[in-house]
Design a protein around this motif. Structure first.
Motif, PDB file in Angstrom:
ATOM      1  N   ASN A 139     -56.475   0.838 -48.003  1.00 15.34           N
ATOM      2  CA  ASN A 139     -56.039   0.272 -46.507  1.00 15.34           C
ATOM      3  C   ASN A 139     -57.547   0.789 -45.819  1.00 15.34           C
ATOM      4  OD1 ASN A 139     -53.892  -1.009 -46.886  1.00 15.34           O
ATOM      5  ND2 ASN A 139     -53.090   1.694 -47.299  1.00 15.34           N
ATOM      6  N   GLN A 140     -58.484   1.515 -46.602  1.00 20.79           N
ATOM      7  CA  GLN A 140     -60.007   1.730 -45.523  1.00 20.79           C
ATOM      8  C   GLN A 140     -60.613   1.381 -45.564  1.00 20.79           C
ATOM      9  OE1 GLN A 140     -59.736   5.435 -44.676  1.00 20.79           O
ATOM     10  NE2 GLN A 140     -61.123   4.555 -43.345  1.00 20.79           N
ATOM     11  N   HIS A 141     -61.251   1.084 -44.366  1.00 16.97           N
ATOM     12  CA  HIS A 141     -62.598   0.021 -43.810  1.00 16.97           C
ATOM     13  C   HIS A 141     -63.918   1.231 -43.602  1.00 16.97           C
ATOM     14  CE1 HIS A 141     -59.803  -2.229 -40.542  1.00 16.97           C
ATOM     15  NE2 HIS A 141     -59.522  -2.923 -41.954  1.00 16.97           N
ATOM     16  N   VAL A 142     -64.748   0.102 -44.456  1.00 20.80           N
ATOM     17  CA  VAL A 142     -66.302   0.987 -44.526  1.00 20.80           C
ATOM     18  C   VAL A 142     -67.228   0.282 -43.881  1.00 20.80           C
ATOM     19  CG1 VAL A 142     -65.512   1.965 -46.125  1.00 20.80           C
ATOM     20  CG2 VAL A 142     -66.575  -0.719 -47.082  1.00 20.80           C
ATOM     21  N   VAL A 143     -67.856   0.699 -42.830  1.00 28.22           N
ATOM     22  CA  VAL A 143     -69.128  -0.279 -42.474  1.00 28.22           C
ATOM     23  C   VAL A 143     -70.780   0.344 -42.849  1.00 28.22           C
ATOM     24  CG1 VAL A 143     -67.886  -1.184 -40.931  1.00 28.22           C
ATOM     25  CG2 VAL A 143     -69.410   0.785 -40.819  1.00 28.22           C
ATOM     26  N   GLY A 144     -70.687   0.433 -42.668  1.00 27.79           N
ATOM     27  CA  GLY A 144     -73.112   0.538 -42.599  1.00 27.79           C
ATOM     28  C   GLY A 144     -73.856   0.461 -44.085  1.00 27.79           C
ATOM     29  N   ILE A 145     -74.728   1.093 -43.835  1.00 31.12           N
ATOM     30  CA  ILE A 145     -76.370   1.630 -44.916  1.00 31.12           C
ATOM     31  C   ILE A 145     -76.375   2.807 -45.443  1.00 31.12           C
ATOM     32  CG2 ILE A 145     -77.725   0.594 -46.358  1.00 31.12           C
ATOM     33  CD1 ILE A 145     -77.665  -1.840 -45.029  1.00 31.12           C
ATOM     34  N   PRO A 146     -75.346   3.630 -46.299  1.00 31.66           N
ATOM     35  CA  PRO A 146     -74.721   3.385 -47.032  1.00 31.66           C
ATOM     36  C   PRO A 146     -73.455   3.219 -46.425  1.00 31.66           C
ATOM     37  CG  PRO A 146     -75.415   5.905 -47.832  1.00 31.66           C
ATOM     38  CD  PRO A 146     -76.325   4.923 -47.238  1.00 31.66           C
TER      39      PRO A 146
END
Ligand code: COA
Length: 219
Positions: A158-165
């Motif tokens: 259920n998690q949203h992740v964005v970006g580097i890393p």
């Protein structure tokens, strides 16, 4: 079996991709569907230890669709690969059901050692355009990877992740329902209407403030 695969996958495209207008259109014009169908043949050969034949069929699929799926990869049901060009799914990747992948996504490895080295993706995950998911990590169900994210650590369900890393968005994903672009459905306003709405809000706010000014100060 093949008919069930086609029917349910076409249905999934119809339900989840607002651009899909008819079953025939999906059947003829969706490279993601073609790539997954060709993968089923390649995987059959791979399982029967006809490795070169499996690789050859996979290579033909890549040539025709721009999508590279290793014949050893395990795909779940109703996988959608939208647009598709540039997608790479590695040999030991495992995908659950109802996964939605956009173009330029890599499910890749970080090690050249044989053995499990590609991600395991849970049910109902959305992987945004250009995202790279690397290593033998687990992506929990209903998770969403932002476009161009580089995901190198496990992602909880259920998690949203964005970006580097990739980093987790604090508020997380509360909506398990599918929305085609991986973001909460907010109506896309005409920019002029948006400006007008903003001006109205500002005028109302000014009127409120003006109403609160003591009448003695009003000339
Ligand atoms: C990652 C994603 C699922 C996040 O959705 P969400 O949880 O609703 O997040 P929001 O849109 O509310 O954004 C939250 C924050 O993350 C940022 N953000 C959103 N997507 C991002 C991305 N891909 N990369 C970097 N930052 C991103 C926003 O700017 C916002 O930052 P802020 O808190 O500093 O204002 C969504 O933005 C996304 O990238 N979906 C994939 C869409 C896609 O690939 N479409 C291809 C269509 S062809």
């Amino acid at each position: 079996m093949a008919l069930m695969f086609l029917t349910e996958t076409i249905q999934a495209y119809r339900e989840r991709d607002p651009a899909a207008r008819s079953n025939l259109e999906v059947l003829l014009c969706y490279p993601g569907l073609h790539a997954v169908a060709i993968h089923a043949i390649a995987a059959f050969f791979w399982r029967h230890r006809l490795h070169t034949l499996g690789r050859l069929v996979s290579h033909i699929g890549r040539f025709l669709t721009g999508i590279e799926i290793h014949p050893g990869a395990k795909l779940g049901r109703r996988l959608i690969i939208d647009h598709g060009m540039g997608v790479v799914i590695g040999e030991t990747a495992e995908l659950g059901d109802d996964v939605y992948i956009y173009h330029q996504v890599t499910l890749g490895g970080t090690s050249s050692l044989a053995g499990k080295r590609h991600p395991t993706v849970g049910n109902n995950v959305i992987i945004g355009a250009g995202a790279k998911v690397l290593g033998a990590i687990h992506i929990g169900e209903n998770a969403r990877m932002g476009s161009n994210a580089v995901v190198v650590a496990p992602v909880p369900a259920n998690q949203h992740v964005v970006g580097i890393p990739a980093r987790e968005l604090q508020r997380g994903a509360k909506h398990a329902d599918f929305d085609p672009y991986g973001t909460p459905a907010e109506p896309c306003l005409d920019p002029l209407l948006h400006e007008l709405a903003q001006l109205r809000r500002e005028i109302t706010e000014l009127e409120d403030r003006f109403a609160r000014v003591p009448q003695d100060y009003v000339i």
